[in-house]
Design a protein around this motif. Sequence first.
Motif, short mmCIF file in Angstrom:
data_model
loop_
_atom_site.label_atom_id
_atom_site.label_comp_id
_atom_site.label_asym_id
_atom_site.label_seq_id
_atom_site.Cartn_x
_atom_site.Cartn_y
_atom_site.Cartn_z
N GLU A 123 68.01 -42.69 16.68
CA GLU A 123 68.97 -41.61 16.40
C GLU A 123 68.24 -40.31 16.07
O GLU A 123 68.67 -39.23 16.47
CB GLU A 123 69.95 -42.05 15.31
N PHE A 124 67.11 -40.42 15.37
CA PHE A 124 66.28 -39.24 15.09
C PHE A 124 65.81 -38.62 16.41
O PHE A 124 65.87 -37.42 16.62
CB PHE A 124 65.09 -39.67 14.21
N MET A 125 65.34 -39.50 17.32
CA MET A 125 64.85 -38.98 18.61
C MET A 125 65.97 -38.27 19.37
O MET A 125 65.76 -37.21 19.93
CB MET A 125 64.26 -40.13 19.44
N ASN A 126 67.14 -38.85 19.36
CA ASN A 126 68.27 -38.21 20.06
C ASN A 126 68.62 -36.86 19.45
O ASN A 126 68.85 -35.90 20.16
CB ASN A 126 69.51 -39.11 20.03
N ARG A 127 68.64 -36.81 18.12
CA ARG A 127 68.99 -35.54 17.46
C ARG A 127 68.00 -34.44 17.80
O ARG A 127 68.35 -33.28 17.81
CB ARG A 127 69.01 -35.72 15.93
N HIS A 128 66.74 -34.84 18.05
CA HIS A 128 65.72 -33.81 18.25
C HIS A 128 65.19 -33.78 19.68
O HIS A 128 64.13 -33.21 19.94
CB HIS A 128 64.60 -33.99 17.21
N PHE B 83 59.01 -33.75 16.96
CA PHE B 83 58.97 -34.59 15.75
C PHE B 83 58.83 -33.69 14.52
O PHE B 83 59.55 -33.87 13.51
CB PHE B 83 57.79 -35.57 15.83
N ILE B 84 57.94 -32.71 14.60
CA ILE B 84 57.74 -31.80 13.46
C ILE B 84 59.04 -31.02 13.18
O ILE B 84 59.47 -30.91 12.03
CB ILE B 84 56.57 -30.80 13.74
N THR B 85 59.67 -30.51 14.24
CA THR B 85 60.94 -29.80 14.04
C THR B 85 61.94 -30.72 13.35
O THR B 85 62.66 -30.31 12.43
CB THR B 85 61.53 -29.35 15.40
N GLY B 86 61.96 -31.97 13.77
CA GLY B 86 62.88 -32.95 13.17
C GLY B 86 62.63 -33.13 11.68
O GLY B 86 63.57 -33.05 10.88
N ILE B 87 61.38 -33.35 11.31
CA ILE B 87 61.14 -33.60 9.87
C ILE B 87 61.37 -32.34 9.05
O ILE B 87 61.86 -32.40 7.93
CB ILE B 87 59.73 -34.20 9.59
N VAL B 88 61.05 -31.18 9.64
CA VAL B 88 61.25 -29.94 8.87
C VAL B 88 62.74 -29.67 8.69
O VAL B 88 63.20 -29.44 7.57
CB VAL B 88 60.52 -28.75 9.56
#
Length: 431
Positions: A108-113, A253-258
């Motif tokens: 789901e994280f991958m899809n969001r980002h 990935f970085i955009t996602g965690i930030v």
Amino acid sequence: MNILVIGAGAREHALCAKLKESPQTAKLFQLPYSKAISEIADSRDIAALDFEKIAAFCLDEKIDLVVAGPEEPLCKGISDFLEKKGIKVFGPKLRGAVLESSKQVAKEFMNRHYIPTADFKIIYDFSYAKEYIKERNKYPIVVKADGLAAGKGVRICFNENEAIAAAQDFMEKRIFGCSGSKIVIEEFLEGWECSVMAVVDGKTFTMLPVSMDHKRLLDSDKGPNTGGMGAICPVKLKEELLDEIKNEILWRFITGIVTEKIDYRGVIYAGLMITKNGPKVLEFNCRFGDPETQAVLPLLNEDLAGLLYDAACGGKLQKEEAEVKSGACACVVLASSGYPENPRKGDEISGLEKEEGINIFHAGTKFENGKYYTAGGRVLTVSALGENHSAALALAYKKAERINFEGKHYRKDIGLKLDKDGFYKGESVSN
Ligand code: AMP
Ligand code: GLY
């Protein structure tokens, strides 16, 4: 710096060997106790999940940096626990570690980002799993347990019966306990695999050289999946593919965690399938890969202690790619017979003498009466540096032959998917 490495496998042995080289390392500690690692670090008999004892030890010994090796302490919150006591940890907190411990969260994280990955469906109950599998009717498909399963929670299924049996094993028989309370059913991806690891400081990353694992037990990728039977580094990539990996996977990935305010300071490991439509993420791990680390670290031309400390401090990493020595590093895992199901233990190991250019990293060994004995499935990783891929492989295999124990098993085809320059040999995909 005083540094504590958590974990006692071949990966942690390799981490200790590299950290020991650093001019910034004052005292190097490691736990739980390993006789082999005690040759290079102060090894202590404290359990990796005894967070209270670890915290007390860190405060007593004035530890500046804890490096968490395996997923289990990370997925049980060691970083959160130690950071609350003011101890710096290289390894993500729970909200980051869950990207490894739940495939649902990762997908789901991958899809969001917009991180490319196989199409998937999350399924919460077995009767719906059966319905969905019948309806979908397209093979092969991949059935995965949501939670941790020591690399065994993934089944590639070629027909309806296999897919339903996998769902039943995970969800009804609970062969991996509550790791199978949910499953992910995903599209089967065709291509070739490589492992990308990057050191992350919460805001940016330093990518380590790309490597290739060999997950199946037997040559030609036959037999059951294992934790990994050997690795080779570097895997050379054409510039376009490398850019895709950086831009579409690591930066996203970085955009996602930030954007999600996930305080991720540690390694992000992306297991990739390079398909004809570009790289896609098969899985995220929140830690160094094993055995990839045993092939990647000897090649690094970086001060590892400084790199990991900068990452643990947050927002301090300077370069997108780590510096790498010339040549190649190959590692071969020596496993005991019966691995992965039922590894044979207690056999004496010979041939462990030191040799130039070769590291022997211990995992499933124990030391008694002056001798090493097998004590686990993946017993040792033999890691060798060479001026090119074939030289590194030749050296690793020479030593792998000389080390002996009853039932020794290893793959004979590590690195053979790469050409002499380290590029993937297959022509049909985008490398
Ligand atoms: P994982 O633990 O998710 O990396 O999966 C273990 C292994 O299963 C991978 O290294 C692949 O060889 C294989 N695998 C996992 N997912 C897929 C997929 N969607 N398509 C093809 N193979 C896969
Ligand atoms: N070698 C694969 C892993 O560390 O999960």
